[in-house]
Design an enzyme around this catalytic site. Structure first.
Site, mmCIF file in Angstrom:
data_model
loop_
_atom_site.group_PDB
_atom_site.id
_atom_site.type_symbol
_atom_site.label_atom_id
_atom_site.label_comp_id
_atom_site.label_asym_id
_atom_site.label_seq_id
_atom_site.Cartn_x
_atom_site.Cartn_y
_atom_site.Cartn_z
ATOM 1 N N ASP A 161 0.832 -1.209 0.000
ATOM 2 C CA ASP A 161 0.000 0.000 0.000
ATOM 3 C C ASP A 161 0.863 1.255 0.000
ATOM 4 O O ASP A 161 0.511 2.253 -0.630
ATOM 5 C CB ASP A 161 -0.957 0.011 1.201
ATOM 6 C CG ASP A 161 -1.884 1.216 1.127
ATOM 7 O OD1 ASP A 161 -2.660 1.296 0.170
ATOM 8 O OD2 ASP A 161 -1.792 2.096 1.999
ATOM 9 N N ARG A 168 -0.572 6.112 -6.767
ATOM 10 C CA ARG A 168 -1.947 6.562 -7.059
ATOM 11 C C ARG A 168 -2.072 8.070 -6.860
ATOM 12 O O ARG A 168 -2.753 8.764 -7.617
ATOM 13 C CB ARG A 168 -2.941 5.822 -6.160
ATOM 14 C CG ARG A 168 -3.145 4.368 -6.565
ATOM 15 C CD ARG A 168 -3.890 3.599 -5.493
ATOM 16 N NE ARG A 168 -5.177 4.174 -5.195
ATOM 17 C CZ ARG A 168 -5.770 4.111 -3.994
ATOM 18 N NH1 ARG A 168 -5.195 3.492 -2.993
ATOM 19 N NH2 ARG A 168 -6.936 4.671 -3.813
ATOM 20 N N LYS A 187 -4.756 -2.494 5.480
ATOM 21 C CA LYS A 187 -4.047 -1.949 6.655
ATOM 22 C C LYS A 187 -4.795 -2.278 7.937
ATOM 23 O O LYS A 187 -4.193 -2.647 8.948
ATOM 24 C CB LYS A 187 -3.895 -0.425 6.509
ATOM 25 C CG LYS A 187 -2.846 -0.055 5.472
ATOM 26 C CD LYS A 187 -2.742 1.433 5.278
ATOM 27 C CE LYS A 187 -3.895 1.990 4.501
ATOM 28 N NZ LYS A 187 -3.750 3.255 3.868
HETATM 29 N N1 URA Z 1 -7.126 6.237 2.688
HETATM 30 C C1 URA Z 1 -6.352 5.155 2.453
HETATM 31 O O1 URA Z 1 -5.715 4.632 3.352
HETATM 32 N N2 URA Z 1 -6.306 4.679 1.191
HETATM 33 C C2 URA Z 1 -6.990 5.196 0.173
HETATM 34 O O2 URA Z 1 -6.918 4.697 -0.924
HETATM 35 C C3 URA Z 1 -7.787 6.334 0.428
HETATM 36 C C4 URA Z 1 -7.843 6.820 1.699
#
Ligand code: URA
Length: 437
Positions: A161, A168, A187
């Site tokens: 992530d 992203r 997460k």
């Molecule tokens: N918060 C996150 O942790 N991930 C996302 O993609 C958007 C908001």
């Protein structure tokens, strides 16, 4: 397997297999696929979406890309909360101590702010000495000892992530339900709690602009969590205007402390009470909403919720004098009053605009390397629907940087005043206990 084939498959609207998703995440974390190919795949997902099975596979692949925390050494049901992010969102700092004071085991890993949204770690770090980085053992010990810890991500939690989110962020691929759901849930699941309360926000200051999209995202996340045996529920809440009155790190700590003492803003207190009510049921500390609400009111009344917050600050080496005397928290050199230009009602307070303005005076960071000014921020004197008169102070700006004319003009542009009282919108649109609701 060729990565190009995955991009083409998704571009043409087909579902990726479990093996293909595992291959994507594994090879990306190991730096075996370049960013440009992953960007192309992400953009294809933004346009083509993912089905439930793909979203769940992506979440699991990301969750297992690094450490998965085992909280079984903590007795009882571990509860966590997560907000999809907003402006003035200091909920974790009040809600987690409230439920912990009622006996829940509140174990939370939080993040930092980026762009117009704030982050709990930055807020807590405005308390002198506060340590957000406990090792896994200390985190578990603290939750066992005092029932509450809020820390930054420990160790190597969901490295997929970290890489994907950074990509992203710069490729216009944040706004996608499967990508957001898998990012958040990977997460939350890796952090190990049994029960999770999600606060999914919609409106100008949120990722999801409409209620309908927020409900979609919430349902997706509930399904993912339930499939893995976690009790996931979600509040769908308004982020068209900032939450509470304060925007900015030390200012929000002050507001959270006031709320723990029963003197917080009405909307923010309501959100904490409603979220907390469900969390106490999730933690099996209350059997129904009425009992849960009574327990929460009692810990505010008898000071236990405030003492719990203080115990956490003490355990994490923060200066508890600043908790007893919030006026000792960082203060800006200058406080500028913004006068109301005309009589009328507050019709709109643009959360996104105000969040950006707060960031520009130092309350947030535009890029990851920016340094936060803990004292900077905005305190609003009014809420949507309030009557205002010309010359009254609309807000106080706490700043160490000069306010430019353009900044002031943009501030006034965020607050719309009109002749008639606007319709009242509830802060909480819905609370979902199940994805099928
Ligand atoms: N918060 C996150 O942790 N991930 C996302 O993609 C958007 C908001």
């Amino acid at each position: 397997m060729r990565f190009t084939d995955l991009i083409i498959k998704k571009r043409d609207g087909h579902a990726l297999t479990t093996e293909e998703i595992n291959f994507w995440i594994k090879s990306y974390v190991q730096d075996e696929v370049p960013d440009y190919q992953v960007s192309a795949l992400l953009m294809a997902i933004v346009f083509r979406g993912m089905n439930e099975r793909e979203t769940s596979d992506l979440t699991l692949a990301m969750m297992h890309s690094g450490d998965v925390i085992d909280l079984s050494d903590i007795e009882g049901i571990k509860v966590d909360k997560h907000s999809t992010g907003g402006v003035g969102d200091k909920t974790s700092m009040a809600l987690m101590p409230m439920v912990a004071a009622c006996g829940a085991k509140a174990a939370k890993m939080s993040g930092r702010g980026l762009g117009h949204t704030g982050g709990t770690l930055d807020k807590l770090e405005s308390i002198e000495g506060f340590n957000c980085y406990l090792g896994k053992e200390d985190f578990i010990r603290q939750v066992n000892d005092i029932g509450l810890a809020i820390i930054g991500q420990t160790g190597n939690l969901v490295p997929a992530d970290k890489k994907l989110y950074a990509l992203r962020d710069v490729t216009g691929t944040v706004d996608s339900v499967p990508l957001i759901a898998s990012s958040i849930m990977s997460k939350k699941l890796a952090a190990g709690s049994d029960a999770i309360m999600l606060d999914v926000k919609y409106g100008s200051g949120a990722f999801m602009k409409t209620k309908e999209d927020a409900v979609l995202l919430a349902k997706e996340m509930i399904k993912i969590g339930r499939a893995l045996g976690r009790d996931v529920r979600a509040m769908i809440t308004d982020m068209d205007m900032p939450l509470g009155r304060a925007i900015g790190n030390a200012l929000e700590v002050k507001e959270a402390i006031a709320t723990l003492k029963g003197k917080g803003p009405k909307d923010f207190t309501h959100l904490c009470m409603e979220g907390g009510t469900r969390m106490l049921i999730q933690a099996k500390i209350a059997v129904n909403e009425e009992e849960a609400r009574e327990k929460l009111k009692e810990v505010i009344r008898n000071g236990a919720a405030f003492e719990k917050f203080k115990a956490m600050v003490r355990a994490q080496h923060g200066n508890t004098e600043q908790i007893d005397h919030p006026e000792l928290l960082p203060k800006a050199d200058t406080v500028t009053e913004m006068p109301c230009p005309e009589d009328g009602y507050i019709y709109r307070m643009d959360a996104l605009g105000l969040g950006r303005l707060a960031m520009e005076i130092g309350a947030g960071r535009e890029t990851k390397d920016d340094v936060i000014d803990p004292a900077a921020g905005i305190v609003l004197n009014f809420r949507k629907g309030d009557r205002v008169s010309q010359g009254e102070t609309l807000a106080r700006i706490h700043h160490n940087r000069p306010l430019t004319k353009a900044w002031r003009e943009r501030f006034m542009g965020c607050i719309e005043i009109c002749g008639s009282k606007p319709e009242e919108e509830p802060l909480i649109y819905k609370i979902l206990q199940e994805a099928s609701e």
